[in-house]
Structure formats: structure tokens, C-alpha cells
Scaffold this active site. Structure first.
Site, PDB file in Angstrom:
ATOM      1  N   GLY A 169      -7.676  -7.281   4.340  1.00  0.00           N
ATOM      2  CA  GLY A 169      -8.541  -7.299   5.512  1.00  0.00           C
ATOM      3  C   GLY A 169      -7.962  -8.003   6.729  1.00  0.00           C
ATOM      4  N   ARG A 192       2.781 -48.275 -13.313  1.00  0.00           N
ATOM      5  CA  ARG A 192       2.923 -49.236 -12.195  1.00  0.00           C
ATOM      6  C   ARG A 192       2.115 -50.472 -12.556  1.00  0.00           C
ATOM      7  NH1 ARG A 192       2.353 -44.019  -9.122  1.00  0.00           N
ATOM      8  NH2 ARG A 192       4.022 -43.904  -7.590  1.00  0.00           N
ATOM      9  N   MET A 225      -5.293  -7.132   8.573  1.00  0.00           N
ATOM     10  CA  MET A 225      -4.702  -6.290   9.619  1.00  0.00           C
ATOM     11  C   MET A 225      -5.570  -5.058   9.825  1.00  0.00           C
ATOM     12  SD  MET A 225      -0.684  -6.807   8.869  1.00  0.00           S
ATOM     13  CE  MET A 225      -0.773  -6.313   7.193  1.00  0.00           C
ATOM     14  N   SER A 233      15.428 -43.466 -13.223  1.00  0.00           N
ATOM     15  CA  SER A 233      14.251 -42.674 -12.887  1.00  0.00           C
ATOM     16  C   SER A 233      14.208 -42.593 -11.364  1.00  0.00           C
ATOM     17  CB  SER A 233      12.987 -43.350 -13.420  1.00  0.00           C
ATOM     18  OG  SER A 233      11.868 -42.597 -13.020  1.00  0.00           O
ATOM     19  N   HIS A 247     -15.480  -8.537   1.207  1.00  0.00           N
ATOM     20  CA  HIS A 247     -14.438  -9.394   1.775  1.00  0.00           C
ATOM     21  C   HIS A 247     -14.580 -10.838   1.280  1.00  0.00           C
ATOM     22  CE1 HIS A 247     -12.779 -12.018   4.951  1.00  0.00           C
ATOM     23  NE2 HIS A 247     -11.794 -11.131   4.931  1.00  0.00           N
ATOM     24  N   ARG A 281      -3.246   3.172   8.500  1.00  0.00           N
ATOM     25  CA  ARG A 281      -3.536   1.899   7.825  1.00  0.00           C
ATOM     26  C   ARG A 281      -2.309   0.986   7.777  1.00  0.00           C
ATOM     27  NH1 ARG A 281      -8.041   2.469   4.144  1.00  0.00           N
ATOM     28  NH2 ARG A 281      -8.750   4.615   4.107  1.00  0.00           N
ATOM     29  N   TYR A 325      13.686 -35.337 -17.960  1.00  0.00           N
ATOM     30  CA  TYR A 325      12.228 -35.186 -17.869  1.00  0.00           C
ATOM     31  C   TYR A 325      11.753 -35.362 -16.435  1.00  0.00           C
ATOM     32  CZ  TYR A 325      11.892 -40.248 -17.401  1.00  0.00           C
ATOM     33  OH  TYR A 325      12.018 -41.525 -16.945  1.00  0.00           O
ATOM     34  N   ARG A 383      -3.210  -1.781  -6.092  1.00  0.00           N
ATOM     35  CA  ARG A 383      -2.393  -2.997  -5.916  1.00  0.00           C
ATOM     36  C   ARG A 383      -2.786  -3.985  -7.008  1.00  0.00           C
ATOM     37  NH1 ARG A 383      -5.427  -5.014  -0.373  1.00  0.00           N
ATOM     38  NH2 ARG A 383      -7.494  -4.990  -1.239  1.00  0.00           N
ATOM     39  N   LYS A 396       0.841  -1.203   0.000  1.00  0.00           N
ATOM     40  CA  LYS A 396       0.000   0.000   0.000  1.00  0.00           C
ATOM     41  C   LYS A 396       0.876   1.252   0.000  1.00  0.00           C
ATOM     42  CE  LYS A 396      -3.828  -0.115   2.207  1.00  0.00           C
ATOM     43  NZ  LYS A 396      -4.584  -0.554   3.341  1.00  0.00           N
ATOM     44  N   ASN A 437       9.584 -40.911  -3.903  1.00  0.00           N
ATOM     45  CA  ASN A 437       8.736 -41.257  -2.748  1.00  0.00           C
ATOM     46  C   ASN A 437       9.536 -42.172  -1.830  1.00  0.00           C
ATOM     47  OD1 ASN A 437       6.743 -39.951  -4.199  1.00  0.00           O
ATOM     48  ND2 ASN A 437       5.930 -41.840  -5.061  1.00  0.00           N
ATOM     49  N   ASP A 438      10.060 -43.239  -2.426  1.00  0.00           N
ATOM     50  CA  ASP A 438      10.854 -44.161  -1.616  1.00  0.00           C
ATOM     51  C   ASP A 438      12.202 -43.557  -1.240  1.00  0.00           C
ATOM     52  OD1 ASP A 438       9.393 -46.522  -1.037  1.00  0.00           O
ATOM     53  OD2 ASP A 438       9.378 -46.975  -3.180  1.00  0.00           O
ATOM     54  N   ARG A 470       7.256 -50.240 -15.354  1.00  0.00           N
ATOM     55  CA  ARG A 470       7.991 -50.775 -14.209  1.00  0.00           C
ATOM     56  C   ARG A 470       7.485 -52.172 -13.874  1.00  0.00           C
ATOM     57  NH1 ARG A 470       7.223 -48.005  -8.487  1.00  0.00           N
ATOM     58  NH2 ARG A 470       5.269 -49.178  -8.527  1.00  0.00           N
ATOM     59  N   GLU A 513      15.898 -45.420  -5.966  1.00  0.00           N
ATOM     60  CA  GLU A 513      14.985 -45.183  -4.855  1.00  0.00           C
ATOM     61  C   GLU A 513      15.642 -45.452  -3.508  1.00  0.00           C
ATOM     62  OE1 GLU A 513      10.770 -46.466  -5.831  1.00  0.00           O
ATOM     63  OE2 GLU A 513      11.931 -48.052  -6.788  1.00  0.00           O
ATOM     64  N   CYS A 568      10.037 -39.866 -11.142  1.00  0.00           N
ATOM     65  CA  CYS A 568       8.649 -40.311 -11.235  1.00  0.00           C
ATOM     66  C   CYS A 568       7.966 -40.365  -9.874  1.00  0.00           C
ATOM     67  CB  CYS A 568       8.552 -41.655 -11.948  1.00  0.00           C
ATOM     68  SG  CYS A 568       9.389 -42.974 -11.072  1.00  0.00           S
TER      69      CYS A 568
HETATM   70  C1  PEP Z   1       8.654 -43.794  -5.782  1.00  0.00           C
HETATM   71  O1  PEP Z   1       9.010 -44.508  -4.858  1.00  0.00           O
HETATM   72  O2  PEP Z   1       8.933 -42.596  -5.868  1.00  0.00           O
HETATM   73  C2  PEP Z   1       7.844 -44.358  -6.879  1.00  0.00           C
HETATM   74  C3  PEP Z   1       7.517 -43.611  -7.912  1.00  0.00           C
HETATM   75  O3  PEP Z   1       7.385 -45.614  -6.730  1.00  0.00           O
HETATM   76  P1  PEP Z   1       6.154 -46.025  -5.792  1.00  0.00           P
HETATM   77  O4  PEP Z   1       5.488 -44.753  -5.364  1.00  0.00           O
HETATM   78  O5  PEP Z   1       5.288 -46.884  -6.610  1.00  0.00           O
HETATM   79  O6  PEP Z   1       6.834 -46.732  -4.665  1.00  0.00           O
HETATM   80 MG    MG Z   2       8.938 -46.658  -5.122  1.00  0.00          MG
END
Ligand code: PEP
Ligand code: MG
Length: 904
Positions: free
Chosen positions: A104, A566, A106, A776, A460, A95, A866, A339, A25, A780-781, A630, A757, A846
Site C-alpha cells: 500500500g 556487574r 506506492m 571479554s 491495510h 501497478r 561466545y 507474494r 509483483k 559499549n566502552d 566482573r 574495552e 559482553c
Molecule cells: C561494556 O563496556 O561493553 C560493558 C559490558 O561494560 P559496562 O557496560 O558495564 O561498562
Molecule cells: Mg564497560
């Protein structure tokens, strides 16, 4: 250190680039003063002063007091008035304003400088006692609640009682005597509650207000808003002390909020609300339903022209859609704020693309203006267009103003707290309020949609919901909401708390019950902008898809291949012929409980045609694009029944004694299945599974090739931890594949690679890359194993780790946004090591992080080829990949040679 910056008399000490110090502001006021717009004079106390205040036990920095005094004198000089002057008082607004917009959240105090004497001066000067006391009662009310913290309701019921005594339906009907009486009552209440008279010294008032604005930075609602909006790293709020101008001085005065383009559709039309004879907060609070600017154009053409000129000037100056607040005091226009305007996701795309076409901004700027959430919100549902109009008409409860498009279904709930509690229990709710205020943001955030009885498109409720792309209907004046009995009624229909309702934010209608919703179509600008992203980005974007249907969807979303299929997801469901799902289940279960290789082979032979059909469908959908498949990954116990009755059922179906099944299930039990017999260890122990899967892949590929489909299969072994392990699997894969290819007499190229992984695989990436043609990252793992946090259970305590107000150990959930310092470091190591051995090693990701914008940008910087994301997140990855290139350009860091070649 300088803490106070002056603006006024066509000069400003600050400018528009000083958002961090002056807040949005403040920076806007300084910049607008510089470019010659009619802005009331004032000064800004910097966010650095606020930071100091909280760092030093709520003490102001040394020198601030004298700086404020000096700038106040300057303001008095420019305006020719003195604060608290009993003759012709200067009045100011105080203000808040931080570097990132927090609408809104503050505090603001208006009409400061009024006291029992100066109110007489204002009366004499304006010749309008009613106006002067109306201003005074507003000030006493705001000061009492905001600065002192007296309960709003105690003041409001005095206001209501006074209105009744004077039979005044609206505030504008209240005579001077009424306001005078109210000021007296407020002051009495103030004295009773605080033991002190209402402050008459304007400087004491000013410091009270400055302190209250600083404190509001840490108020719960502001902290919650920052958490929800992920706003971090700011110093605090600035304080703007600005000369008051009045929109409530009669019929030639008024106040308005406008957008330089339509914030719902993005169309280039001037858009906003105007209230005659009112002060700014009346529009924002949505207490009265305002007049649209198009109407104002008819009734007040001269004024409309003035504000239209401001619109053009501001938009071309900022090259961005602006949200402007203005006040007209006796025919003279003042701009109080500008703004970047909040807008719907569809409008975000349209405005960005239109501005490029209008030559206002470059493509790169347009791309950077889109956030991942904007993309996500384009996919919000609408009322199913297939539903007959007559059916809808029967369900209609009421209609209001279509503030934010989209549609939502949920159970009606009348308080924000209850909305939060119900949503925490898994319920889908619609928050229904007479009007919303910042206290309601928590409830609004968890709600599917928001419905209010009053307010316009800039109220608001509308502004906050729009920022989130959340369906919202406002100004639904037919609604009679009764908070006490938790129900609402309209047109003879009653909705109790917990009853289902449907909101249509596009048409502004409320329906009874649960109306079917459908996914929206993209705005044309979406495709244009995503096309620009595709031209710029170098990172390939693939998808995680396990069925031909998902693969087709992902292609529509712009995926350039599959990064993870998968295969085990196919064991339990036949997506193309659902009636055949049971056959697949039995085959895999029979394979698992079989106690001889022959029995296992028999079962796998039955599974083979199913897998072959699935793969052929996927190859067809991805014609010309690579498909990474996979092999089996989860521990086998996931496929067999654990309950006795289900085991008996299976026993009858496959003719294996129930004891044998039970024994086999017990054998498969593991204390730590995630670290157990899974991943490619299964193919080492049961090579016949690998044989069946590779056969299905290669036969499907050959079949497709023969039908003219271009197939690029990539066979991927999961959870590898050793070169020798992968070598055994690679050789077996090639033995099976090459034999089939040779027998078919066709040419078919395929790749064999692995997921990274496990930390050991990453650490020994050079050895693994001797065997693997591609990596790849299964993040997650990898996150689970690097951090030692269970991907399935850590949700129980991770929120505490992420919450800044609690432990605040991680900046975000590492299963959502890559842990760049830890997991990321290991990935960089693996990429470097892998490519040192095999320079052309193809590398992707992945895990879920492939659809997270920040993580995608890291993947770009790391030189991957990728990312792979679930179909609906593919556009987010495309956008983030383009943004990564732009950020790289801006940082001046050259592109890594031979990387991100889009050769995915
Ligand atoms: C992972 O582990 O990142 C993965 C893509 O395999 P999943 O989630 O199937 O274990
Ligand atoms: Mg996995």
C-alpha cells in the site's frame, strides 16, 4: 538495455528469480504465467528504468517509449483488444511493485484506457452502463488524485453528495445515471483545477500513470516505510501494466485476498476474505466488511475449488506461505498477485517448522526465515489471564475482528500525526481510525496498538500491523468515531482523545482503562526451531545477569552461562530481600567516604556477606555453566549523594561529619568520569575492594561446591589498559583465592581474565594475553573509546548520523550494531594477537552488541567462543549464531579450525 518484459499467452519473458529487476509483483506475475496459472496478460517496466528516471532528473531512459509501444501492441494482440478502442476497449491497470514488499505504500491506477468514447464501447460490450460508468469514475478519480495530485477529499465529497441525491447507502445501490453524473462532475473539477480537459488519449494516460508510479517510490510515506523497515539498496519500483479484469460485473464476480495459511496462528487452513461484486481495492481499503473464505466455500463451492487449487499449486511452487490476490470475472478466476504473506511472529515459527515437517523446506531454510524481530515479538504481552471475566466484561467498550494478537494499553488518539507527537513526548498511544491508509504508517508504528472501525483481516491496518507484530483490532463496527471532536463512542460509552484504553488483539476486544497485561507463552514451534538453532550453532550464548532471578530467567531463555555479572548492581539493591537494600547502600557509601583503610575494611566486611549470598544464588542458577563475575567498575562518585540534604542524612546514619562527606564527594568529582578513576584502576587504588569481592566469589563457590553445585567461576577485571596493571591484579586475585581454597581443603578451578574495552588493551592484546586466561570484549566502552563518542550523550546527534535522509554517515547506531569496519577491526586484531600468545584464550563479548543479530554474526566470523546478551535477547543471539553457520556454509568459506567450539 532491455527495460520491458512481457507476459501473457502462457509465456513470460521474466521469471520468479527476477525480483530485483521486475519487483516482487512483476516476478510473481511472470512466474505464475510460466506455471500455467490464469494470470491476465501484461508487461513489466523494470526497476532499472525507475533507477534511471531518478538518476536523470526524472527523464525516462532512451528507447523506453518505443519498447512500451511495442509491448502494448503485443498485449493488444494477445487480448484481441485495443487500448482506447471505442468498440471494445482494452483496459489496463498500472501497478507499482518493488523487490521488497511495501504493501500500500506506492501507487496503482485501474481501468486505464477509458475515455468518453471507449466508455460507450464498454457499455455496449458488457450491456451494462452502470458497470461501465462505475469503472470510468474510478479511473477519473484515481488519475486525478494519483497522477495529478488533486485532493482526495474534494472528489470524495462529490461522491457522498451524489450518493445522497440518489439515496444510495452503498456504492452498489448507485444507478448508472449517478455514476455518469459523477464522471461529469469529476471532469469539471479537473478542468477547473488544471485548466485542461481530462486526458482522452490513452497513451497520454498511460505515460501519466507510469510517471506517477515511479514518483510514488520517493513519496514520503514510501521513504518512511523503507526507513522503518530498514529496506535499503533497491533500485526503485517496477511498473506492471496488466489487462484489467473486473470483479464488479455482478453477483458472479468478485475479488478477494487470501493467505495459504492462517497469518495469525500459522495453522494450515485456507484463509482470506472475498467481496462479491467489488474491485480489489475495496477489500484492501477495508471499506466494506468482507465474507470469509469459509463462507464462500458454502455459497460458491465451484469457485472455491478453483481458488483452493491455486493455493496448493502456489504454496508447493514457492515453498512459502503466500498472500494471493484474485478476481473473479463472471465466474472465471484470475490470479492477480502472489507474494510471501506477512504473518505474526507466532505464525512465522509455526509455518517454518510445519513446512520442515511437511518436507517442503530444510531446517536451514526454516531458521533463515526467522528474523530477530520475530523472536522479540513473541514476548509481547497478552491480557492477564488472571483477571476475572466479569471484570473484563464491565470494561468492554466494543468488539471487532482479532486481526493481530497480543494486547496493548495506551491513550486513544485519532490521527496518525498526533499519535507521533504524543509518542515523541513519551506517551503510550493507541491509534484509532475509521480505517487506515498508508499515510497513517508513521502513527501506526509508534502506537502500542491499532484499532479501526471497518475492514477485515486483510485490510491495510491488519496487514501492516501484522508485519510488525503489533496488536490490532479491525472491523469494530460498533464504534462511532468523530474525528472533529476527537472522540469515539460505542454502547453508551465515550472515549475522548487521551483516555486510556486497552486492546486485546487475540480476542478482538476494546476495553476501557488500563487492563493488566501478562507475558505470553511461546508457541510450541518456537522451542522446536530454537532447538534446531542450538544443534547448528557453534558460538556459545551466555547472558548478562546480575541477580539470581535474572540468571534463572536467562536459563529459561537458553543461556549457557553468564558472560557478565556487574557486581556493582548488587551494591544498591537486594533483589532477594528488598528490605535489606538500605544496609547495602550504607555499607558501600561508608566505604567510599571512609578516610582510613581500617574504616574502609569495616564497611567492606559488612558488604561481604551480601555479595557472597548474591554469588551463591547466581552459581546455583547456573549450575554447571560458567559464570563471569566482573569486579567493581564505575567511578565511585556514582555511589555517594551529591545533594546537601542527602549528605546530611548519610552523615547522621554513619556518624561521619557532613563536611567530611561533602569534601570526599568533591574529591571524587571528575571532568570526564567515563575516562576517569574507574574500572580496574579502582582495585589498584583500593585493593581492599578486590579482596572483599574475590573473597565473596570464592567463598560462595566453595559453599556451592559443598552443596553439590557445579561452579565454574571466572573473575574478570574491567577496563584494563596494561599488562603490568593486570599482572598486579591477577596476582592479588590468585593470592586471595588460593588461600581460601587451600584453607577450605577443596579443589576449585577458576579463571582470571579481563575485559577488552580500551584501544590500548586491544592493540597490546598479545601482552595482555600473557596474563589473562580470557578476554571479554566490552564493546559499549570499546565503541565509546574507539569512536570518541559518548555512550551516554551521543543519542542527541546520532539519529542524524544514521538517518539516510539526513547525514547518513553510519548505516546504524554503533552502540546498537557493532561498527565492524572500525571497532570490529580492532577486535580482530586483538583476537589474533591474543591467541598468538595463548592459543586457548577464551574470547567472548559482553557489550550490548552480544544481543544484536548482525553483531553476533560478526562474532561468529571472528572466531569468538561466545556472546553474552541480556536475558530476553538470548534467543536472538542463539538464532543469529545458527544463521551465521548457515551463511558461512552458503558462502563456501570453511570453518576456522578450533574456533567457536561451544566450549564456553
Ligand atoms: C561494556 O563496556 O561493553 C560493558 C559490558 O561494560 P559496562 O557496560 O558495564 O561498562
Ligand atoms: Mg564497560
Amino acid at each position: 538495455m532491455k527495460y520491458v518484459y512481457f507476459f501473457g499467452g502462457k509465456k513470460a519473458e521474466g521469471h520468479g528469480e527476477m525480483r530485483e529487476v521486475l519487483g516482487g509483483k512483476g516476478a510473481g506475475l511472470h512466474e505464475m504465467t510460466r506455471i500455467g496459472l490464469p494470470v491476465p496478460a501484461g508487461f513489466t517496466i523494470s526497476t532499472e528504468a525507475c533507477d534511471h528516471f531518478f538518476q536523470h532528473e526524472k527523464k525516462y531512459p532512451r528507447g523506453l517509449e518505443s519498447e512500451v509501444r511495442k509491448h502494448l501492441r503485443r498485449l493488444e494482440k494477445v487480448t484481441g483488444k485495443t487500448l482506447g478502442d471505442p468498440g471494445d476497449p482494452l483496459l489496463v491497470s498500472v501497478r507499482s511493485g518493488s523487490a521488497r514488499s511495501m504493501p500500500g505504500m506506492m501507487e496503482t491506477i485501474l481501468n486505464l484506457g477509458l475515455n468518453d468514447r471507449s466508455v460507450q464501447g464498454l457499455t455496449n460490450k458488457t450491456g451494462n452502463e452502470r458497470f461501465a460508468y462505475d469503472a470510468y469514475r474510478r479511473f477519473v478519480q484515481m488519475y486525478s488524485t494519483v497522477v495529478i495530485g488533486l485532493p482526495k477529499e474534494d472528489l470524495e465529497h462529490r461522491l457522498r453528495a451524489m450518493r445522497q441525491r440518489y439515496s444510495a447507502k452503498q456504492d452498489t445501490d448507485v444507478p448508472a445515471a449517478g455514476w455518469k453524473e459523477l464522471v461529469g462532475e469529476y471532469q469539471k473539477f479537473y478542468r477547473e483545477r488544471t485548466g485542461k480537459p481530462f486526458p482522452q488519449d490513452p497513451l497520454e494516460q498511460l505515460w501519466g500513470a507510469i510517471g506517477a508510479v515511479f514518483l510514488s517510490w520517493m513519496a514520503e510515506k514510501a521513504v518512511t516505510y523503507r526507513r522503518v523497515e530498514k529496506i535499503t539498496g533497491l533500485l526503485g519500483t517496477a511498473v506492471n501494466v496488466v489487462q484489467m479484469v473486473f470483479g464488479n460485473k455482478g453477483e458472479s464476480s468478485g475479488t478477494g485476498v487470501c493467505f495459504t495459511r492462517d497469518p495469525s496462528t500459522g495453522e494450515k487452513v485456507f484463509y482470506g476474505d472475498f467481496l462479491i461484486n467489488a474491485q480489489g481495492e475495496d477489500v484492501v481499503a477495508g471499506i466494506r466488511t468482507p465474507m470469509h473464505l469459509a463462507e464462500m466455500r458454502k455459497h460458491m463451492p465451484g469457485l472455491y475449488k478453483q481458488i483452493e487449487r491455486v493455493r496448493v499449486l502456489l504454496e508447493s511452487h514457492y515453498r512459502e506461505m503466500q498472500d494471493i490476490e484474485f478476481t473473479v470475472e463472471e465466474g472465471k478466476l484470475y490470479v492477480l498477485q502472489t507474494r510471501g504473506g506477512k504473518r505474526t511472529p507466532a505464525a512465522t515459527f509455526r509455518i517454518a517448522v510445519d513446512m520442515v515437517k511437511e518436507g517442503l523446506i530444510k531446517r536451514e531454510t526454516a531458521i533463515q526465515r526467522i528474523k530477530a524481530e520475530d523472536v522479540e515479538r513473541l514476548f509481547y504481552p497478552v491480557v492477564d489471564p488472571g483477571i476475572a471475566r466479569t471484570d473484563l466484561a464491565k470494561r468492554k467498550i466494543a468488539s471487532g475482528i482479532n486481526a493481530v494478537p497480543g494486547a496493548a494499553v495506551g491513550q486513544a488518539v485519532f490521527t496518525a500525526h498526533e499519535a507521533e507527537a504524543m509518542a515523541a513526548g513519551g506517551a503510550k498511544v493507541i491509534l484509532v481510525r475509521k480505517e487506515t491508509s498508508p499515510e497513517d504508517v508513521g502513527g501506526m508504528f509508534v502506537a502500542q496498538g491499532v484499532l479501526t472501525a471497518t475492514g477485515g483481516k486483510t485490510s491495510h491496518a491488519a496487514v501492516v500491523a501484522r508485519g510488525w507484530g503489533k496488536c490490532c483490532v479491525v472491523g469494530c463496527e460498533q464504534l462511532d468515531i468523530d474525528y472533529a471532536s476527537k472522540k469515539m463512542s460505542a454502547n453508551g460509552r465515550v472515549v475522548n482523545q487521551g483516555d486510556w484504553i486497552t486492546l486485546d488483539g487475540s480476542d478482538g476486544v476494546v476495553y476501557e482503562g488500563q487492563v493488566a497485561l501478562a507475558q505470553p507463552e511461546f508457541p510450541p514451534a518456537y522451542n522446536t526451531l530454537m532447538g534446531w538453532c542450538d544443534e547448528i550453532r557453534r558460538l556459545g550464548v551466555r547472558t548478562n545477569a546480575d541477580t539470581p532471578h535474572d540468571a534463572r530467567k536467562a536459563r529459561e531463555m537458553g543461556a549457557e552461562g553468564i558472560g557478565l555479572c556487574r557486581t556493582e548492581h548488587m551494591f544498591f539493591k537486594d533483589f532477594e530481600q528488598p528490605e535489606r537494600s538500605a544496609e547495602r547502600q550504607l555499607a558501600i557509601q561508608e566505604m567510599i567516604v571512609a578516610d582510613s583503610p581500617e574504616a574502609r575494611h569495616r564497611a567492606l566486611d559488612r558488604l561481604l556477606p551480601f555479595q557472597r549470598r548474591d554469588f551463591a544464588g547466581i552459581f546455583e542458577a547456573m549450575d554447571g555453566f560458567p559464570v563471569t563475575i566482573r569486579l567493581i567498575d564505575p567511578p565511585l562518585h556514582e555511589f555517594v549523594p551529591h545533594e546537601r540534604d542527602k549528605q546530611e542524612e548519610l552523615s547522621q546514619k554513619i556518624g561521619v561529619p557532613v563536611e567530611v562527606i561533602a569534601r570526599r564527594v568533591a574529591q571524587l568529582h571528575e571532568a570526564n568520569p567515563m575516562l576517569g578513576h574507574r574500572g580496574c584502576r579502582l582495585s589498584i587504588t583500593y585493593p581492599e575492594i578486590l579482596v572483599m569481592q574475590v573473597t565473596a566469589i570464592i567463598e560462595a563457590a566453595i559453599d556451592c561446591r559443598k552443596r553439590g553445585i557445579k561452579v565454574l567461576p571466572e573473575i574478570m577485571h574491567p577496563l584494563t589498559l596494561d599488562r603490568k596493571e593486570l599482572r598486579i591484579l591477577e596476582q592479588e586475585t590468585r593470592r586471595v583465592a588460593d588461600a581460601i581454597i587451600a584453607q577450605a581443603g577443596v579443589k576449585l578451578a577458576y579463571l582470571v581474565g579481563t575485559m577488552i574495552e580500551l584501544p590500548r588493551a586491544a592493540l597490546l592484546a598479545d601482552q595482555i594475553a600473557e596474563v589473562a586466561e580470557f578476554f571479554s570484549f566490552g564493546t559499549n566502552d570499546l565503541t565509546q573509546t574507539v569512536m570518541g563518542l559518548s555512550r551516554d550523550d551521543s543519542g542527541r546527534f546520532l539519529p542524524e548520523y544514521v538517518d539516510e535522509k539526513k547525514a547518513g554517515i553510519f548505516p546504524s547506531d554503533p552502540f546498537q550494531t557493532l561498527d565492524i569496519p572500525g571497532v570490529g577491526m580492532l577486535m580482530l586484531w586483538a583476537i589474533e594477537r591474543g591467541r598468538a600468545v595463548r592459543p586457548k584464550l577464551k574470547i567472548g563479548i559482553c557489550g550490548e552488541h552480544g544481543g544484536d543479530a548482525e553483531s553476533v554474526k560478526f562474532c561468529h566470523r571472528a572466531g569468538m567462543d561466545y556472546v553474552s546478551a541480556s536475558p530476553f535477547r538470548v534467543p536472538i543471539s542463539r538464532l543469529a549464531a545458527a544463521q551465521a553457520v548457515i551463511e558461512e556454509k552458503q558462502s563456501g568459506k570453511p570453518k576456522k579450525k578450533g574456533r567457536n567450539a561451544r566450549a564456553s
